[in-house]
Scaffold this motif. Structure first.
Motif, PDB file in Angstrom:
ATOM      1  N   ARG A  80       3.964  15.219   0.661  1.00 57.36           N
ATOM      2  CA  ARG A  80       4.030  13.878   1.014  1.00 57.36           C
ATOM      3  C   ARG A  80       4.900  13.641   1.990  1.00 57.36           C
ATOM      4  O   ARG A  80       4.552  12.860   3.006  1.00 57.36           O
ATOM      5  CB  ARG A  80       4.943  13.261  -0.190  1.00 57.36           C
ATOM      6  N   GLU A 102       2.795  14.143   5.186  1.00 57.06           N
ATOM      7  CA  GLU A 102       1.817  13.145   5.408  1.00 57.06           C
ATOM      8  C   GLU A 102       2.435  12.075   6.097  1.00 57.06           C
ATOM      9  O   GLU A 102       2.197  11.030   7.113  1.00 57.06           O
ATOM     10  CB  GLU A 102       1.301  12.662   3.975  1.00 57.06           C
ATOM     11  N   LEU A 103       3.863  11.522   5.580  1.00 51.96           N
ATOM     12  CA  LEU A 103       4.757  10.517   6.227  1.00 51.96           C
ATOM     13  C   LEU A 103       4.871  10.831   7.641  1.00 51.96           C
ATOM     14  O   LEU A 103       4.788  10.021   8.288  1.00 51.96           O
ATOM     15  CB  LEU A 103       5.752  10.542   5.513  1.00 51.96           C
ATOM     16  N   LYS A 116       3.144  12.692   9.784  1.00 52.20           N
ATOM     17  CA  LYS A 116       1.752  12.501  10.199  1.00 52.20           C
ATOM     18  C   LYS A 116       1.652  10.987  10.611  1.00 52.20           C
ATOM     19  O   LYS A 116       1.050  10.713  11.985  1.00 52.20           O
ATOM     20  CB  LYS A 116       0.647  13.209   9.612  1.00 52.20           C
ATOM     21  N   GLU A 117       1.668  10.093   9.645  1.00 54.36           N
ATOM     22  CA  GLU A 117       1.463   8.836   9.975  1.00 54.36           C
ATOM     23  C   GLU A 117       2.393   8.272  10.845  1.00 54.36           C
ATOM     24  O   GLU A 117       2.101   7.290  11.800  1.00 54.36           O
ATOM     25  CB  GLU A 117       1.851   8.037   8.562  1.00 54.36           C
ATOM     26  N   GLU A 118       3.863   8.695  10.889  1.00 58.91           N
ATOM     27  CA  GLU A 118       4.654   8.034  11.886  1.00 58.91           C
ATOM     28  C   GLU A 118       4.543   8.543  13.378  1.00 58.91           C
ATOM     29  O   GLU A 118       4.486   7.534  14.312  1.00 58.91           O
ATOM     30  CB  GLU A 118       6.141   8.640  11.396  1.00 58.91           C
ATOM     31  N   TYR A 119       3.833   9.727  13.384  1.00 58.65           N
ATOM     32  CA  TYR A 119       3.810  10.045  14.669  1.00 58.65           C
ATOM     33  C   TYR A 119       2.236  10.152  15.150  1.00 58.65           C
ATOM     34  O   TYR A 119       1.971  10.828  16.299  1.00 58.65           O
ATOM     35  CB  TYR A 119       4.569  11.646  14.915  1.00 58.65           C
ATOM     36  N   GLY A 120       1.538   9.860  14.466  1.00 62.66           N
ATOM     37  CA  GLY A 120      -0.036   9.960  14.626  1.00 62.66           C
ATOM     38  C   GLY A 120      -0.708  11.129  14.804  1.00 62.66           C
ATOM     39  O   GLY A 120      -1.330  10.991  15.799  1.00 62.66           O
ATOM     40  N   GLU A 147       0.834  -1.008   0.020  1.00 60.89           N
ATOM     41  CA  GLU A 147      -0.193   0.066  -0.091  1.00 60.89           C
ATOM     42  C   GLU A 147       0.801   1.356  -0.025  1.00 60.89           C
ATOM     43  O   GLU A 147       0.422   2.291  -0.631  1.00 60.89           O
ATOM     44  CB  GLU A 147      -0.897   0.092   1.305  1.00 60.89           C
ATOM     45  N   LYS A 148       1.897   1.232   0.721  1.00 58.11           N
ATOM     46  CA  LYS A 148       2.835   2.451   0.937  1.00 58.11           C
ATOM     47  C   LYS A 148       4.164   2.507   0.009  1.00 58.11           C
ATOM     48  O   LYS A 148       4.869   3.418   0.020  1.00 58.11           O
ATOM     49  CB  LYS A 148       3.376   2.564   2.373  1.00 58.11           C
TER      50      LYS A 148
END
Length: 401
Positions: free
Chosen positions: A390, A393-394, A396-400, A359-360
């Protein structure tokens, strides 16, 4: 001191002139507030009479139009500025005064062009400039090195334009290496012959090529810094004059020194080939460029995931088109052939290979490609906008967040 002084500075014996007088004369005649680097006082009585002063201003080829001004006189009677039939073309970058009573006052330029006497004057001036520069290199090396960064475009232009000047200056062309040390071509080849015989690696932009410079330093490899537009035709000139010698920009290819040279058996080689094909396919699709050149190497530095290399031949062709294109945009006809190099030993590249349909994966491929492009120079505005979004976003995903 005005130029119409009955005892002009150029008519005096050099030993009678002070540094202050030379600088004062330069400022008043050429209206240049910057101090010249140094000067040559011409003083000849035989086989013809010629006097003059040639000043070496600081030559900045990047930001200023390179226009010197050499005033020609006959017995202190002004004839004209910049008569290229009398003054060699490459000396037009200098500023100065030449007084030659043996020159005709009124004569057409076509007559001057075919005048053997005029040719002798031109050759004499060239010789005196070469003698001054080579003498400085031999007896005042430190001073010569101090001026080198400023005067080298002028010297290289002279070598390209004048064969005799090139011959005289051959051993006095310097190259500044990554440590800031000045070397002749012979020194460069001698110091690096164990690691890359007859090859000279070079840098055109220390900021843009910093990733490669760091790799070179870590591997104990050296390169020289060639930042001027004149350097491209000049290194081609040196390659023609020195058989077997090749100049390569440090981003032209991945040097063998950086590769993990472990031997592989046939099965491993076959698998490596298949993996390279898979990675190329995945990256081309993710980046949206089916013509993207992708190469996979096993590099010693596992931290390095991706980098861009540019073929020396295609980049030189593009540089040449930029320089000579009369219509502008000629370089676009010959885009430089870039190659995305992926490090098979890097964990992110291994992840892409193991998760080619993940997916990533596409996002990671784009990120690795953009990072390689950024390290090599810059991204297009469109890609930069996407890269920033991008990256955000990455994170945000990493640190929730």
């Amino acid at each position: 001191m005005p130029i119409n002084d009955i005892h002009p500075l150029w008519g005096k014996n050099p030993s009678e002139c002070t540094k202050e007088e030379y600088i004062d004369f330069y400022r008043k005649v050429f209206m240049d507030y910057k101090e010249p680097l140094f000067w040559i006082h011409l003083n000849m009585d035989y086989p013809f009479n010629l006097k003059g002063i040639l000043y070496f201003p600081k030559i900045n080829m990047e930001y200023e139009s390179i226009e010197g001004k050499i005033k020609l006189y006959n017995n202190q009677v002004f004839i004209a500025d910049n008569i290229k039939e009398v003054i060699p073309e490459f000396l037009m970058l200098l500023k100065g005064v030449i007084d030659c009573p043996d020159l005709p006052l009124n004569v057409s330029r076509s007559a001057l062009q075919n005048d053997g006497f005029v040719k002798k004057i031109s050759d004499y001036i060239t010789k005196k400039v070469a003698d001054k520069l080579s003498g400085m290199c031999k007896t005042e090396r430190e001073t010569y090195e101090k001026y080198w960064d400023d005067i080298n475009p002028f010297i290289k232009f002279g070598c390209l334009k004048d064969e005799k000047f090139a011959e005289k200056m051959n051993d006095y062309i310097l190259f500044k290496n990554l440590a800031g040390k000045y070397l002749t071509l012979k020194d460069c080849l001698e110091e690096n012959k164990e690691k890359h015989e007859n090859q000279v690696f070079y840098v055109t932009d220390e900021k843009e090529q910093s990733q490669y410079i760091n790799m070179f330093k870590e591997a104990g490899l050296d390169a020289v810094i060639l930042p001027h537009a004149i350097d491209a035709p000049f290194i081609s000139h040196l390659e023609q004059k020195n058989e077997g010698v090749k100049f390569l920009r440090i981003d032209a290819d991945v040097n063998d020194t950086f590769k993990d040279g472990g031997e592989l058996d046939e099965a491993a080689k076959e698998q490596e080939k298949k993996d390279a094909e898979t990675l190329a396919e995945v990256f081309k699709k993710a980046v949206g460029n089916d013509k993207l050149e992708v190469k996979v190497e096993r590099l010693k530095n596992e931290e390095l995931a991706s980098m861009i290399t540019v073929s020396e031949e295609s980049r030189r062709m593009q540089d040449m088109m930029k320089m000579y294109s009369v219509y502008g945009g000629g370089a676009d006809l010959f885009p430089a052939s870039e190659t995305l190099v992926l490090n098979a030993n890097n964990s992110l590249v291994k992840y892409v290979l193991a998760n080619k349909d993940g997916e990533k994966t596409a996002v990671l491929c784009e990120q690795l490609y953009d990072l390689a492009k950024l390290a090599h120079g810059s991204l297009s505005p469109e890609r930069m906008t996407k890269f920033i979004a991008r990256s955000s976003e990455l994170m945000k995903e990493e640190y929730g967040a």
